[in-house]
Design a protein around this motif. Structure first.
Motif, PDB file in Angstrom:
ATOM      1  N   SER A 180       0.818  -1.207   0.000  1.00 22.55           N
ATOM      2  CA  SER A 180       0.000   0.000   0.000  1.00 22.55           C
ATOM      3  C   SER A 180       0.861   1.271   0.000  1.00 22.55           C
ATOM      4  CB  SER A 180      -0.912  -0.001   1.240  1.00 22.55           C
ATOM      5  OG  SER A 180      -1.385   1.299   1.474  1.00 22.55           O
ATOM      6  N   GLU A 181       0.768   2.005  -1.082  1.00 22.31           N
ATOM      7  CA  GLU A 181       1.503   3.268  -1.172  1.00 22.31           C
ATOM      8  C   GLU A 181       0.988   4.248  -0.133  1.00 22.31           C
ATOM      9  OE1 GLU A 181       2.073   3.626  -5.725  1.00 22.31           O
ATOM     10  OE2 GLU A 181       2.334   5.643  -4.862  1.00 22.31           O
ATOM     11  N   GLU A 182      -0.324   4.181   0.104  1.00 18.66           N
ATOM     12  CA  GLU A 182      -0.927   5.087   1.104  1.00 18.66           C
ATOM     13  C   GLU A 182      -0.293   4.867   2.477  1.00 18.66           C
ATOM     14  OE1 GLU A 182      -5.235   5.559   1.614  1.00 18.66           O
ATOM     15  OE2 GLU A 182      -5.407   4.783  -0.434  1.00 18.66           O
ATOM     16  N   ILE A 183      -0.170   3.610   2.871  1.00 12.29           N
ATOM     17  CA  ILE A 183       0.425   3.318   4.196  1.00 12.29           C
ATOM     18  C   ILE A 183       1.884   3.754   4.214  1.00 12.29           C
ATOM     19  CG2 ILE A 183       1.059   1.457   5.810  1.00 12.29           C
ATOM     20  CD1 ILE A 183      -1.535   0.047   5.069  1.00 12.29           C
ATOM     21  N   PHE A 184       2.578   3.460   3.111  1.00 15.88           N
ATOM     22  CA  PHE A 184       4.001   3.828   3.010  1.00 15.88           C
ATOM     23  C   PHE A 184       4.161   5.344   3.191  1.00 15.88           C
ATOM     24  CE2 PHE A 184       7.866   4.935   0.739  1.00 15.88           C
ATOM     25  CZ  PHE A 184       8.746   3.956   1.144  1.00 15.88           C
ATOM     26  N   SER A 239       3.117   6.653   6.744  1.00 17.76           N
ATOM     27  CA  SER A 239       4.099   6.383   7.814  1.00 17.76           C
ATOM     28  C   SER A 239       5.262   7.360   7.685  1.00 17.76           C
ATOM     29  CB  SER A 239       4.678   4.968   7.774  1.00 17.76           C
ATOM     30  OG  SER A 239       3.855   4.094   7.143  1.00 17.76           O
ATOM     31  N   HIS A 240       5.672   7.591   6.430  1.00 22.98           N
ATOM     32  CA  HIS A 240       6.778   8.527   6.209  1.00 22.98           C
ATOM     33  C   HIS A 240       6.389   9.931   6.717  1.00 22.98           C
ATOM     34  CE1 HIS A 240      10.312  10.228   4.373  1.00 22.98           C
ATOM     35  NE2 HIS A 240       9.542  11.154   3.823  1.00 22.98           N
ATOM     36  N   ASN A 241       5.191  10.358   6.331  1.00 24.20           N
ATOM     37  CA  ASN A 241       4.743  11.697   6.750  1.00 24.20           C
ATOM     38  C   ASN A 241       4.635  11.802   8.265  1.00 24.20           C
ATOM     39  OD1 ASN A 241       4.645  12.433   4.138  1.00 24.20           O
ATOM     40  ND2 ASN A 241       2.451  12.071   3.861  1.00 24.20           N
ATOM     41  N   TYR A 242       4.211  10.717   8.885  1.00 29.20           N
ATOM     42  CA  TYR A 242       4.099  10.693  10.345  1.00 29.20           C
ATOM     43  C   TYR A 242       5.460  10.987  10.978  1.00 29.20           C
ATOM     44  CZ  TYR A 242       3.018   8.992  15.032  1.00 29.20           C
ATOM     45  OH  TYR A 242       2.853   8.897  16.383  1.00 29.20           O
ATOM     46  N   LEU A 243       6.491  10.317  10.446  1.00 34.41           N
ATOM     47  CA  LEU A 243       7.849  10.508  10.992  1.00 34.41           C
ATOM     48  C   LEU A 243       8.334  11.930  10.767  1.00 34.41           C
ATOM     49  CD1 LEU A 243       9.512   7.171   9.806  1.00 34.41           C
ATOM     50  CD2 LEU A 243       9.041   7.819  12.159  1.00 34.41           C
ATOM     51  N   VAL A 244       8.079  12.436   9.558  1.00 33.34           N
ATOM     52  CA  VAL A 244       8.534  13.796   9.230  1.00 33.34           C
ATOM     53  C   VAL A 244       7.851  14.804  10.160  1.00 33.34           C
ATOM     54  CG1 VAL A 244       8.525  15.590   7.429  1.00 33.34           C
ATOM     55  CG2 VAL A 244       9.074  13.210   6.833  1.00 33.34           C
ATOM     56  N   LYS A 245       6.526  14.640  10.293  1.00 34.55           N
ATOM     57  CA  LYS A 245       5.761  15.554  11.137  1.00 34.55           C
ATOM     58  C   LYS A 245       6.222  15.511  12.601  1.00 34.55           C
ATOM     59  CE  LYS A 245       0.955  16.726  11.226  1.00 34.55           C
ATOM     60  NZ  LYS A 245      -0.377  16.186  11.068  1.00 34.55           N
ATOM     61  N   ALA A 246       6.554  14.297  13.047  1.00 36.95           N
ATOM     62  CA  ALA A 246       6.979  14.148  14.447  1.00 36.95           C
ATOM     63  C   ALA A 246       8.452  14.534  14.631  1.00 36.95           C
ATOM     64  CB  ALA A 246       6.734  12.709  14.903  1.00 36.95           C
ATOM     65  N   THR A 306       0.573   3.117  11.616  1.00 37.84           N
ATOM     66  CA  THR A 306      -0.241   3.514  10.463  1.00 37.84           C
ATOM     67  C   THR A 306      -1.091   2.337   9.974  1.00 37.84           C
ATOM     68  OG1 THR A 306       1.593   4.939   9.834  1.00 37.84           O
ATOM     69  CG2 THR A 306      -0.140   4.640   8.204  1.00 37.84           C
ATOM     70  N   ALA A 307      -0.475   1.169   9.888  1.00 39.38           N
ATOM     71  CA  ALA A 307      -1.227  -0.006   9.395  1.00 39.38           C
ATOM     72  C   ALA A 307      -2.411  -0.294  10.321  1.00 39.38           C
ATOM     73  CB  ALA A 307      -0.304  -1.211   9.290  1.00 39.38           C
ATOM     74  N   SER A 312       9.828   1.353  11.493  1.00 41.49           N
ATOM     75  CA  SER A 312       9.028   0.117  11.650  1.00 41.49           C
ATOM     76  C   SER A 312       7.795   0.413  12.498  1.00 41.49           C
ATOM     77  CB  SER A 312       9.826  -0.961  12.373  1.00 41.49           C
ATOM     78  OG  SER A 312      10.606  -1.665  11.472  1.00 41.49           O
ATOM     79  N   LEU A 313       8.017   1.176  13.585  1.00 42.98           N
ATOM     80  CA  LEU A 313       6.894   1.469  14.483  1.00 42.98           C
ATOM     81  C   LEU A 313       5.881   2.396  13.830  1.00 42.98           C
ATOM     82  CD1 LEU A 313       8.980   1.725  17.686  1.00 42.98           C
ATOM     83  CD2 LEU A 313       7.313  -0.018  17.155  1.00 42.98           C
TER      84      LEU A 313
END
Ligand SMILES: Cc1ncc(COP(=O)(O)O)c(C=O)c1O
Length: 383
Positions: A44-48, A51-58, A276-277, A270-271
């Motif tokens: 899933s590109e959406e999940i990928f 998750s990336h955006n989550y890390l960047v935002k955090a 996200t998943a 990974s987390l």
């Protein structure tokens, strides 16, 4: 250079003679009937991206955990992810391990103590067996999904073991059969004999339950078991695992589960993917509905084509018993030549005489693919 030890050479040779030598398969572009990616989340590109955006935002930009969780690896995402998992699974607490293998190794090597008794299904996963081998408790197997046999052992254990703990261990979906025990009956037995249930839900996460919570939650039994093992490498499409249960259990594991203590923690990405998943399990009901539909279609096709060698299953795993390593390998090879990635499961992974073809179904499997592969199988089995 010194030669490879003779005894090991002999072991490899006897594997080869038994047609059971394991080899790493090359990546292929066949139609997927073998992966555990039941919902298609791994692709899933959406999940990928999420998750990336989550890390960047955090503002998290580290590549690795830097150490074990008890030393330097317990980064902030662990707490958030474990809280989310505990909530989702209606448990007091969740503890993440690096894999399902590690989770089972840690749990079964540390929880059952000398004098305790572990009663386990004869088809239990290798990771649980390995954990039990590291424990001082006594282990006895009961017949596969056999409640009567389990009660026979419970009666014996009760006499043998008045003041010690008794654990009952099973999988909610068996990895090599796709079938399911009568969990309600087992919970009743556990309560009757004052035993504690441990259930490995590796192949049920994402597949069963309103939001894919697993089989125990779909039966409202989650509060009546001692521990659940949840893995992320299958329906969740990523990597890692968690043990969910009481706060005391996870505190105990942090102190005594060696596969938790003596290893580098998972990296933040990974987390973020796990977190996200999990949110997609709740958001993306379509994937689960597609999976359910294709499971029903597969079952109907097996019936229509009168393929009697299939083991009954309502899960995403469906197995046709084809006796003998040579025969099952031959049929699998032919299905593969025709573009279907169906894997043979050989002895000794399963008992001799119960070798099988394992069909894993996915949200992205089409009806045409199912009909085509089963028709081909039907021709092979009638030869
Ligand atoms: C029932 C069961 N438990 C545990 C595991 C191990 O999980 P992981 O792949 O995350 O190590 C597997 C995977 O093969 C499994 O099938």
């Amino acid at each position: 250079m010194r030669t490879f030890p003779k005894s090991l050479q002999n072991k490899l040779a006897s594997r080869d003679e038994a047609d059971a030598l394991r080899k790493l398969p090359a990546p292929n572009s066949r139609i997927d009937f073998s992966s555990n990616d039941y919902l298609g989340f791994s692709k899933s590109e959406e999940i990928f991206n999420a998750s990336h955006n989550y890390l960047v935002k955090a503002g998290i930009n580290s590549n690795g955990a830097t150490g074990s969780r008890l030393i330097s690896g317990n980064h902030k995402l662990y707490k958030d992810t474990e809280n989310a998992i505990a909530n989702f699974h209606k448990a007091e607490s969740a503890l993440i391990f690096n894999s399902g293998y590690d989770a089972n190794l840690g749990l079964f090597s540390s929880v059952p103590q000398k004098g305790d008794i572990v009663l386990y299904d004869e088809y239990i996963h290798a990771s649980i067996r390995d954990g039990m081998r590291l424990s001082m408790a006594k282990n006895y197997k009961f017949g596969h999904n056999d409640i009567v046999d389990l009660e026979r052992l419970l009666k014996k254990a009760e006499i043998e073991n008045r003041d010690r703990e008794i654990y009952i261990v099973t999988e909610s979906v068996f990895s090599m059969d796709g079938d399911t025990p009568d969990l309600l009956a087992m919970v009743h037995l556990a309560e009757k004999y004052n035993a504690r249930m441990i259930v490995d839900e590796a192949h049920a996460l994402g597949v069963f339950g309103e939001n894919g919570e697993g089989l125990l939650q779909s039966l409202a039994l989650e509060n009546r078991v001692f521990a659940r093992i949840i893995t992320f490498g299958k329906g969740l499409g990523c990597h890692g695992a968690a043990i969910v249960g009481s706060l005391q259990l996870t505190q105990y594991l942090v102190n005594f589960a060696r596969s938790f203590i003596y290893t580098t923690a998972l990296p933040p990405h990974s987390l973020a993917t796990i977190l996200t998943a999990y949110s997609y399990l709740e958001q993306d009901k379509n994937s689960r509905q597609s999976l359910k539909k294709i499971i029903d279609f597969f079952t109907a096709e097996v019936k229509r084509l009168q393929l009697h060698s299939f083991i009954y299953s309502e899960s995403a795993i469906h197995c046709a018993v084809v006796k003998g390593n040579a025969k099952v390998k031959k049929v699998a090879f032919s299905l593969q030549q025709n573009g279907f990635d169906v894997k043979p499961i050989l002895s000794p992974t399963v008992p001799e005489g119960e070798e099988r073809l394992r069909f894993c179904l996915h949200a992205y499997t089409t009806q045409q693919q199912v009909t085509a592969v089963l028709q081909l199988l039907s021709i092979h089995l009638s030869l």
